[in-house]
Design a protein around this motif. Structure first.
Motif, mmCIF file in Angstrom:
data_model
loop_
_atom_site.group_PDB
_atom_site.id
_atom_site.type_symbol
_atom_site.label_atom_id
_atom_site.label_comp_id
_atom_site.label_asym_id
_atom_site.label_seq_id
_atom_site.Cartn_x
_atom_site.Cartn_y
_atom_site.Cartn_z
ATOM 1 N N PHE A 1 0.853 -1.270 0.027
ATOM 2 C CA PHE A 1 -0.287 -0.144 0.151
ATOM 3 C C PHE A 1 0.997 1.399 -0.380
ATOM 4 O O PHE A 1 1.219 1.899 1.172
ATOM 5 C CB PHE A 1 -0.980 0.019 1.660
ATOM 6 C CG PHE A 1 -1.896 -0.864 1.607
ATOM 7 C CD1 PHE A 1 -3.259 -0.889 0.816
ATOM 8 C CD2 PHE A 1 -1.609 -2.529 1.480
ATOM 9 C CE1 PHE A 1 -4.013 -2.064 0.856
ATOM 10 C CE2 PHE A 1 -2.671 -3.408 1.969
ATOM 11 C CZ PHE A 1 -3.901 -3.020 0.893
ATOM 12 N N PRO A 2 1.652 1.730 -1.438
ATOM 13 C CA PRO A 2 2.573 2.607 -0.838
ATOM 14 C C PRO A 2 1.861 4.154 -0.768
ATOM 15 O O PRO A 2 1.933 5.167 -0.765
ATOM 16 C CB PRO A 2 2.660 2.650 -2.931
ATOM 17 C CG PRO A 2 2.499 1.384 -2.827
ATOM 18 C CD PRO A 2 1.334 1.090 -2.779
ATOM 19 N N GLY A 3 0.213 4.155 -0.677
ATOM 20 C CA GLY A 3 -0.220 5.413 -0.529
ATOM 21 C C GLY A 3 -0.302 6.353 -2.031
ATOM 22 O O GLY A 3 -0.190 5.526 -2.884
ATOM 23 N N PRO A 4 -1.370 7.539 -1.952
ATOM 24 C CA PRO A 4 -0.565 8.342 -3.131
ATOM 25 C C PRO A 4 -0.378 9.013 -3.224
ATOM 26 O O PRO A 4 1.346 9.161 -2.969
ATOM 27 C CB PRO A 4 -1.707 9.881 -1.926
ATOM 28 C CG PRO A 4 -2.192 9.125 -0.998
ATOM 29 C CD PRO A 4 -1.606 7.905 -0.173
ATOM 30 N N VAL A 5 0.144 8.737 -4.455
ATOM 31 C CA VAL A 5 1.982 8.673 -5.376
ATOM 32 C C VAL A 5 1.707 9.619 -7.046
ATOM 33 O O VAL A 5 0.429 9.817 -7.408
ATOM 34 C CB VAL A 5 2.518 7.513 -5.750
ATOM 35 C CG1 VAL A 5 2.958 6.743 -4.757
ATOM 36 C CG2 VAL A 5 1.722 6.558 -6.682
ATOM 37 N N PRO A 6 2.295 9.951 -7.475
ATOM 38 C CA PRO A 6 2.268 10.298 -8.393
ATOM 39 C C PRO A 6 1.574 9.708 -9.691
ATOM 40 O O PRO A 6 1.820 8.478 -9.509
ATOM 41 C CB PRO A 6 3.393 10.965 -8.704
ATOM 42 C CG PRO A 6 4.429 11.776 -7.291
ATOM 43 C CD PRO A 6 3.497 11.051 -6.510
#
Length: 389
Positions: free
Chosen positions: A259-264
């Protein structure tokens, strides 16, 4: 030169459908010669520098996942917006995005300053709330606020005919309603050559909330993981369900779901380009079956087929255009589609076909051009002294 203000709690480069949609709208308005001011929140990371678009940011509260979502985060944006918009140089038109609390602030200021506003109804929060177990009293209040904002708008933009049908139930007349469509930023989610070694990867990118029911993919992957020891699942984004999903993933497939989170967008696109499939869902029975799930287009723009679970128009799109698998909203059905996707990577010609279809049929640039034309018609009517439509 028409002057346009866009009021939204999020804006590009935040990794969210609303931010991409409004970023595209801002660029489309600037291309048509408008002076665009965006009143938004301070982004967690990155900045946008689109020519002709001036972005003014304000610090806001965010939830644990980093999203501007919930009563206090909404208020932390809406209350300062009242003064920011009241003191802004007088525009010809204001464009406002949900939630309806933001719409109410814009409606009040625009009424006081006699400025028309356009409501971009990509979401109908009272409908979503009614299907997610929110108190009926809260839903009634939310529906009353949302209805008032919709009816007072000079124009309401919607993303599909089914959404337009729901908007009509709030008393919005057809002459104030315009369907502009839905799509994805095909430049941000571009198709490029896939990685030479494509692993057994499945990718979800977007909000993890009760509306989407994305926990279904964790449950389904738990059924697949034992049979495919090399498979991995990546869940980009945030949302209220994220932490519970993370805990469940560790129970079912330890170390195999990240779950890397919000990313570009570029990082998401790179993952899609090497993935066997993208994932998208819409929980049935939530009253939101009319929704267009843009996660479908983010995957196909990068040449990845999609496993779509749930009802709504996206299921028909996937089947009609051969975009992947449209299945029932059950762990068994999703697991079967996942296994089929993991069995072999898409051929290069198939990846190119999916990307080409998306660029032609689901490009956010075309959507933004239609939305910008509608906004500027409202601005032109005001500038020309015409009555509010």
């Amino acid at each position: 030169m028409p002057r346009v203000v866009i009021a939204s709690r999020i804006y590009a480069p935040e990794p969210a459908a609303a931010a991409y949609r409004l970023g595209a709208l801002g660029r489309a308005l600037a291309r048509r010669g408008a002076a665009v001011d965006v009143l938004t929140s301070r982004a967690p990371q990155g900045r946008t520098t689109d020519a002709g678009v001036r972005v003014r940011r304000w610090p806001v509260l965010r939830d644990a996942s980093g999203a501007v979502r919930g009563y206090l985060p909404y208020a932390s944006y809406d209350v300062p917006l009242l003064l920011r918009l009241a003191l802004a140089r007088r525009p010809d038109v204001v464009v406002v995005e949900p939630p309806p609390t933001t719409g109410a602030v814009v409606a009040a200021v625009c009424a006081a300053r006699r400025i028309p506003y356009v409501y971009y109804a990509a979401d109908l929060l009272s409908v979503a709330a009614a299907g997610s177990g929110v108190s009926p009293a809260v839903v009634r209040v939310l529906r009353a606020v949302e209805g008032a904002v919709l009816r007072r708008a000079a124009r309401v933009l919607t993303v599909s005919d089914p959404v337009a049908d729901v908007v009509r139930t709030f008393g919005v007349r057809d002459e104030r309603l315009e369907v502009v469509g839905s799509g994805v930023d095909v430049d941000a989610f571009a198709s490029e050559p896939a990685a030479a070694q494509q692993e057994e990867l499945l990718v979800y990118a977007g909000t993890m909330s009760e509306v989407h029911g994305a926990g279904l993919f964790v449950e389904a992957f738990g059924l697949v993981a034992a049979r495919r020891p090399g498979a991995r699942l990546v869940m980009f984004g945030g949302g209220v369900d994220r932490e519970a999903m993370r805990a469940r993933a560790e129970e079912l497939a330890p170390g195999r779901v990240t779950f890397p989170g919000p990313v570009p967008a570029a990082q998401v696109a790179a993952a899609f380009r090497g993935a066997r499939a993208g994932l998208a869902s819409l929980r049935p029975g939530g009253g939101y079956e009319f929704a267009i799930v843009t996660k479908v287009f983010a995957a196909t723009a990068c040449g990845a087929p999609v496993v779509y679970a749930g009802p709504g128009p996206c299921a028909g799109l996937v089947r009609r255009h051969g975009l992947g698998w449209a299945v029932d909203f059950t762990p068994d059905a999703v697991a079967a589609a996942m296994e089929e996707a993991l069995a072999a990577p898409p051929a290069p010609d198939e990846r190119r076909r999916l990307a080409a279809w998306t660029r032609t049929d689901a490009s956010l640039t075309g959507v933004a051009d239609r939305a910008a034309a509608a906004v500027l018609r409202v601005a032109g009517a005001r500038a020309g002294g015409g009555s509010r439509p």
